[in-house]
Write a protein that holds these residues in place. Structure first.
Motif, short mmCIF file in Angstrom:
data_model
loop_
_atom_site.label_atom_id
_atom_site.label_comp_id
_atom_site.label_asym_id
_atom_site.label_seq_id
_atom_site.Cartn_x
_atom_site.Cartn_y
_atom_site.Cartn_z
N LYS A 138 2.43 2.04 -3.20
CA LYS A 138 1.85 2.46 -4.01
C LYS A 138 1.32 3.88 -3.87
CE LYS A 138 0.43 -1.88 -6.10
NZ LYS A 138 1.61 -2.28 -6.52
N MET A 143 -0.59 4.76 -1.45
CA MET A 143 -2.05 4.58 -1.05
C MET A 143 -2.33 4.95 0.40
SD MET A 143 -3.35 1.70 -3.32
CE MET A 143 -5.24 2.07 -3.13
N LEU A 171 -7.18 2.97 -0.16
CA LEU A 171 -7.34 1.43 -0.08
C LEU A 171 -8.97 1.24 0.20
CD1 LEU A 171 -6.17 -1.30 -0.80
CD2 LEU A 171 -5.26 -1.21 1.91
N ARG A 186 0.80 -1.19 -0.02
CA ARG A 186 -0.08 0.06 0.03
C ARG A 186 0.95 1.18 -0.04
NH1 ARG A 186 -1.45 3.66 3.71
NH2 ARG A 186 -1.16 2.22 5.57
N GLU A 207 -4.75 -3.61 9.54
CA GLU A 207 -3.45 -3.19 9.58
C GLU A 207 -2.87 -3.14 10.90
OE1 GLU A 207 -2.38 0.38 7.13
OE2 GLU A 207 -2.88 -0.92 5.15
N VAL A 221 -8.34 -6.64 -0.77
CA VAL A 221 -7.21 -5.68 -0.39
C VAL A 221 -6.16 -6.17 -1.23
CG1 VAL A 221 -5.42 -5.34 0.99
CG2 VAL A 221 -7.77 -5.30 1.94
N GLN A 227 -4.72 4.53 3.66
CA GLN A 227 -5.99 3.60 4.13
C GLN A 227 -7.26 4.04 3.55
OE1 GLN A 227 -5.74 3.41 8.39
NE2 GLN A 227 -4.12 1.91 8.47
N LEU A 260 -4.73 -3.92 -4.59
CA LEU A 260 -3.09 -3.58 -4.47
C LEU A 260 -2.37 -4.06 -5.71
CD1 LEU A 260 -2.15 -4.14 -0.81
CD2 LEU A 260 -2.43 -1.86 -1.91
#
Length: 71
Positions: free
Chosen positions: A21, A23, A28, A18, A43, A57, A25, A61
């Protein structure tokens, strides 16, 4: 609550992916159609994610979940 080590390792990998990338939370959560609190609980290792949640998820991703025989 003590999460099994293998589950924690998977979650650590998802967090790394994550962040790589770029991102948040929230990003996502939107990509998976889950809430940010579900992502945060996963997480934070407060709950073991359901398989369908984990797959959402992983796919969001751009990863895949593999099952391999132990060698």
């Amino acid at each position: 609550y003590n999460m099994p080590e293998n589950c924690a390792a998977i979650i650590d990998t998802l967090i790394e992916q994550r962040k790589e990338k770029g991102m948040t939370q929230e990003d996502l959560a939107q990509a998976t159609h889950l809430t940010q609190s579900v992502i945060a609980r996963m997480e934070g290792k407060r709950t073991i994610p359901q398989l369908d949640t984990l797959l959402k998820v992983v796919i969001a991703l751009g990863c895949k979940l593999e099952i391999k025989p132990i060698e």
